[in-house]
Design a protein around this motif. Structure first.
Motif, PDB file in Angstrom:
ATOM      1  N   GLY A   1       0.814  -1.200   0.000  1.00  0.00           N
ATOM      2  CA  GLY A   1       0.000   0.000   0.000  1.00  0.00           C
ATOM      3  C   GLY A   1       0.853   1.258   0.000  1.00  0.00           C
ATOM      4  O   GLY A   1       2.079   1.210   0.103  1.00  0.00           O
ATOM      5  N   PRO A   2       0.212   2.420  -0.077  1.00  0.00           N
ATOM      6  CA  PRO A   2       0.967   3.678  -0.180  1.00  0.00           C
ATOM      7  C   PRO A   2       1.671   4.079   1.117  1.00  0.00           C
ATOM      8  O   PRO A   2       2.609   4.871   1.085  1.00  0.00           O
ATOM      9  N   GLU A   3       1.214   3.569   2.266  1.00  0.00           N
ATOM     10  CA  GLU A   3       1.784   3.971   3.545  1.00  0.00           C
ATOM     11  C   GLU A   3       2.349   2.753   4.270  1.00  0.00           C
ATOM     12  O   GLU A   3       1.986   1.607   3.975  1.00  0.00           O
ATOM     13  N   PRO A   4       3.259   2.987   5.252  1.00  0.00           N
ATOM     14  CA  PRO A   4       3.779   1.861   6.051  1.00  0.00           C
ATOM     15  C   PRO A   4       2.640   1.101   6.727  1.00  0.00           C
ATOM     16  O   PRO A   4       1.652   1.689   7.161  1.00  0.00           O
ATOM     17  N   ARG A   5       2.792  -0.206   6.820  1.00  0.00           N
ATOM     18  CA  ARG A   5       1.738  -1.061   7.344  1.00  0.00           C
ATOM     19  C   ARG A   5       2.149  -1.694   8.655  1.00  0.00           C
ATOM     20  O   ARG A   5       3.327  -1.982   8.894  1.00  0.00           O
ATOM     21  N   ALA A   6       1.152  -1.928   9.517  1.00  0.00           N
ATOM     22  CA  ALA A   6       1.379  -2.662  10.758  1.00  0.00           C
ATOM     23  C   ALA A   6       0.934  -4.100  10.528  1.00  0.00           C
ATOM     24  O   ALA A   6      -0.193  -4.356  10.089  1.00  0.00           O
ATOM     25  N   VAL A   7       1.822  -5.056  10.821  1.00  0.00           N
ATOM     26  CA  VAL A   7       1.570  -6.470  10.531  1.00  0.00           C
ATOM     27  C   VAL A   7       1.801  -7.286  11.795  1.00  0.00           C
ATOM     28  O   VAL A   7       2.784  -7.079  12.513  1.00  0.00           O
TER      29      VAL A   7
ATOM     30  N   VAL B   1      10.131  -7.567   4.984  1.00  0.00           N
ATOM     31  CA  VAL B   1       9.390  -7.045   6.133  1.00  0.00           C
ATOM     32  C   VAL B   1       9.925  -5.701   6.584  1.00  0.00           C
ATOM     33  O   VAL B   1       9.222  -4.932   7.250  1.00  0.00           O
ATOM     34  N   ASP B   2      11.181  -5.381   6.272  1.00  0.00           N
ATOM     35  CA  ASP B   2      11.727  -4.086   6.658  1.00  0.00           C
ATOM     36  C   ASP B   2      10.967  -2.940   6.006  1.00  0.00           C
ATOM     37  O   ASP B   2      10.924  -1.828   6.537  1.00  0.00           O
ATOM     38  N   ALA B   3      10.363  -3.200   4.850  1.00  0.00           N
ATOM     39  CA  ALA B   3       9.652  -2.147   4.126  1.00  0.00           C
ATOM     40  C   ALA B   3       8.195  -2.028   4.550  1.00  0.00           C
ATOM     41  O   ALA B   3       7.478  -1.157   4.060  1.00  0.00           O
ATOM     42  N   LEU B   4       7.752  -2.894   5.474  1.00  0.00           N
ATOM     43  CA  LEU B   4       6.343  -2.912   5.825  1.00  0.00           C
ATOM     44  C   LEU B   4       5.964  -1.840   6.837  1.00  0.00           C
ATOM     45  O   LEU B   4       4.862  -1.322   6.818  1.00  0.00           O
ATOM     46  N   GLY B   5       6.828  -1.544   7.762  1.00  0.00           N
ATOM     47  CA  GLY B   5       6.489  -0.649   8.853  1.00  0.00           C
ATOM     48  C   GLY B   5       6.671  -1.369  10.163  1.00  0.00           C
ATOM     49  O   GLY B   5       7.760  -1.849  10.486  1.00  0.00           O
ATOM     50  N   GLU B   6       5.600  -1.470  10.958  1.00  0.00           N
ATOM     51  CA  GLU B   6       5.663  -2.149  12.258  1.00  0.00           C
ATOM     52  C   GLU B   6       5.268  -3.617  12.079  1.00  0.00           C
ATOM     53  O   GLU B   6       4.180  -3.912  11.594  1.00  0.00           O
TER      54      GLU B   6
END
Length: 707
Positions: free
Chosen positions: A195-201, A218-223
């Motif tokens: 998606g356009p913004e960091p994601r929490a997974v 996973v480093d590019a995902l966010g939290e």
């Protein structure tokens, strides 16, 4: 160092082991192919071969029945051989050591320190890493270092070491998410992940990270948080993340309760803010993944049973988030009985809160080590803050899809889920959660919601009226002595929107009664007494009445009940076999079951006494019941990983008027009478042909045709 110099020569036995084939296969390769590498040493009885030449020769031989890679190419024996060659020393150590899991921990520790661990201060290392390194041993350390050098990264080496679990017969391999399931989950998660913004997974019950690594970097995902209760798997996951330089981006926890103590990067303390005002706790996630280890049928009545993972996923999701949770198929197929179990209550709660977007029944035997269990994938949504428009969850039978399209089934599933269209097939349909009108099917009616049990549709591309008229014409031409009877057989089209009765609802209402099959020792069954009806009789391997049991022997089984005239025998394995009991007094052997029409005996008694009887008194009759249950509509509802069975409660029957049922019974009885006569004629011809052949063969007969 070149590959030729790195690896010592191999024997034919080692080629067999490293390529994971049988010894006859290796012998055939060498005997039938002149291109097979020549020995470079050893003796005639035990020749040695250059490992590099063997690997190159095996590169041209694809592994049969293997799953294609992402690029569509088939894996080769050369890849298998090289992988085994790299880990030959570790495999040898694993066969010598009693604790293979500890060997994997020590090998992963070396890869972890070579990855991110080598550049991290000691206070931030995963607890126990330095202690595991201290007891690694020089042979393990050298082997992993060589593997890192060859593969080019510590992460790739860690993945290969983890792949040893199956070869070393570690229990770790039993709970790994299959590659095809991990790839399916990754494809479904792709719109959220990128998606356009960091994601929490959040990855619940993360294991050794199969799902995390499947969804990408996973480093590019966010939290990102990985929750793994098992200490061994949690340690291996932490070491694998270190080896891949991902430890900074993933928090590893032992329990979901720890999520409340995590302050994500977006919520870090600022120097000018009062610490008491800082929000703690992991935020609601955009993506929640879970594939916990399950055993078939476990903990149905427990609040922390299998569906509790789905409930936890919904609690952790944002309203527009996506949850992908693998659950045992039995959690979806258990009907609501008199006592509502925790499993049924959680299942109803998931649907009532509009949390289930789709249910994908995975192909059977998708888990190599869980051969006796079926699984399904739930697509979940977070709880909405306010009222949400009611949706119609999509039910997909990927097992049926796989039988039709083979390995392309994951792409078909992704296409169905991403298209947003409303399919109407026997492989995927949308269902109302609550019935919009009385009599319509819904997912909250207490029945199974497993796709195999819910999905049923008219045979695709078939005009029943045209097909039946054609069949009548064929019978008219083939059976001239039945022309008048066939001509009098009236056929008319019905309203295509006609409703159906569910057998489970009829059982609950008392209109039908289910007769269970009994378990009787084979030694107690003979050739005299009451007829015994089992699997062999239902499939035609034995004639009805060939096996019997004496009353005095049957008295040792006090729970056994006899059938009555008009009961319908059912065998629901690999389809549906139905037979009407015209006489009664039979004993059913499991897995054969019976259905009894509750009002039928009273109707027969009044008819026998000459009282006025009307067809309206019977909503169903034995012969129509048997024929309708065995129709293709119900045949396709089978489920089960080892033996395909159709649930009797999940079959359905068309809603017919009593007069239509009576007419159908008359036609079916007459049809069976004519079929019996034709069978008798065929048997007589078969007997005649057999006697003629036997007499001529023995030299006693001479056959001639009179002019």
């Amino acid at each position: 160092m070149s590959e030729r110099r790195r690896y010592e020569p191999v024997t034919l036995g080692e080629v067999k082991e490293l390529a994971e084939v049988g010894r006859p296969t290796v012998s055939n390769w060498r005997r039938r192919h002149e291109s097979f590498p020549k020995p470079v040493g050893g003796s005639d009885s035990k020749p040695l071969f250059d490992a590099h030449e063997i690997a190159r020769w095996l590169d041209d031989r694809p592994v049969p029945d293997a799953e294609p890679g992402p690029d569509g190419t088939l894996p080769t024996y050369g890849e298998r051989f090289r992988s085994g060659l790299r880990l030959r020393k570790l495999v040898a150590l694993g066969h010598k050591e009693q604790d293979v899991d500890d060997l994997l921990v020590r090998a992963l520790a070396v890869a972890a320190m070579a990855g991110e661990g080598g550049g991290t201060v000691e206070e931030r290392l995963y607890g126990g890493l330095l202690a595991d390194l201290d007891r690694t041993g020089q042979q393990v350390e050298d082997t992993v270092d060589e593997l890192i050098d060859e593969m080019g990264s510590a992460g790739a080496a860690a993945d290969i070491v983890l792949g040893l679990a199956g070869r070393l017969e570690s229990d770790l391999a039993m709970d790994e998410t299959p590659v095809v399931v991990a790839d399916l989950i990754a494809a479904l998660a792709e719109p959220v992940v990128y998606g356009p913004e960091p994601r929490a997974v959040v990855n619940l019950c993360a294991g050794t990270g199969e799902l995390l690594f499947a969804i990408g970097d996973v480093d590019a995902l966010g939290e990102v948080v990985a929750v793994e209760p098992d200490p061994l798997r949690r340690r291996l996951l932490a070491y694998r993340l270190l080896a891949h330089w991902m430890a900074e981006g993933v928090e590893v926890c032992a329990d979901t309760a720890e999520l409340g103590d995590i302050r994500p990067q977006a919520q870090q303390l600022r120097w000018d803010t009062d610490p008491g005002e800082q929000p703690w706790g992991f935020p609601l996630a955009d993506l929640v993944l879970a594939d916990p280890p399950y055993a078939s049928g476990e903990r149905e009545g427990d609040e922390d049973g299998p569906l509790s993972w789905a409930m936890e996923a919904v609690r952790r999701l944002r309203p527009e988030g996506l949850g992908l949770v693998v659950v045992p198929a039995w959690t979806l197929s258990r009907p609501r009985g008199g006592k509502v179990t925790a499993n049924v209550r959680m299942r109803d709660n998931l649907f009532k809160t509009d949390s289930v977007a789709a249910v994908v029944q995975l192909p059977r035997r998708v888990h190599a080590f869980r051969t006796g269990a079926e699984h399904a994938l739930l697509l979940l949504r977070g709880r909405a803050d306010g009222p949400r428009d009611p949706s119609r969850p999509l039910l997909i039978d990927a097992d049926r899809l796989a039988r039709r399209v083979g390995d392309a089934w994951p792409r078909q599933v992704v296409g169905l889920l991403h298209s947003g269209e409303t399919p109407m097939t026997d492989e995927a349909q949308r269902f109302h959660v609550a019935a919009p009108a009385p009599g319509l099917p819904s997912l909250l009616d207490g029945r199974s919601v497993l796709p195999a049990h819910r999905l049923a549709a008219p045979q695709k591309g078939l005009d029943h009226m045209a097909a039946t008229v054609e069949a009548r014409q064929d019978a008219y031409a083939a059976l001239p002595h039945l022309k008048q009877w066939i001509a009098d057989l009236g056929i008319a089209e019905r309203d295509p929107k006609a409703e159906h009765h569910n057998v489970g609802a009829q059982l609950k209402a008392g209109q039908l009664r289910l007769l269970p099959g009994h378990r009787i020792r084979e030694s107690d069954i003979g050739d005299a007494g009451f007829p015994v009806i089992g699997r062999e009789e239902m499939v035609g391997a034995l004639p009805m009445g060939a096996r019997r049991i004496m009353p005095e022997v049957l008295s040792a089984y006090p729970q056994t009940r006899y059938t009555e005239a008009g009961d319908v025998f059912l065998l629901t394995e690999h389809g549906v076999h139905a037979h009407v009991d015209d006489a009664g007094g039979c004993v059913l052997l499991a897995p054969v079951q019976g259905l009894r029409i509750a009002a039928y005996q009273a109707y027969k008694a009044d008819f026998a006494k000459g009282r006025d009887v009307h067809p309206e008194r019977l909503w169903m009759r034995p012969h129509p019941l048997a024929a309708l249950l065995a129709a293709p509509r119900n045949q396709q509802r089978g489920s089960g990983s080892l033996v395909r069975r159709v649930s009797v409660r999940d079959m359905d029957l068309p809603q017919l008027s009593p007069r239509a049922v009576a007419d159908l019974e008359t036609v079916l009885i007459e049809t069976e009478r004519h079929r019996a006569e034709v069978r008798r004629q065929l048997a007589a011809l078969d007997t005649l042909a057999g006697r003629l052949a036997a007499g001529v063969a023995d030299g006693d007969l001479l056959v001639r045709k009179r002019s």
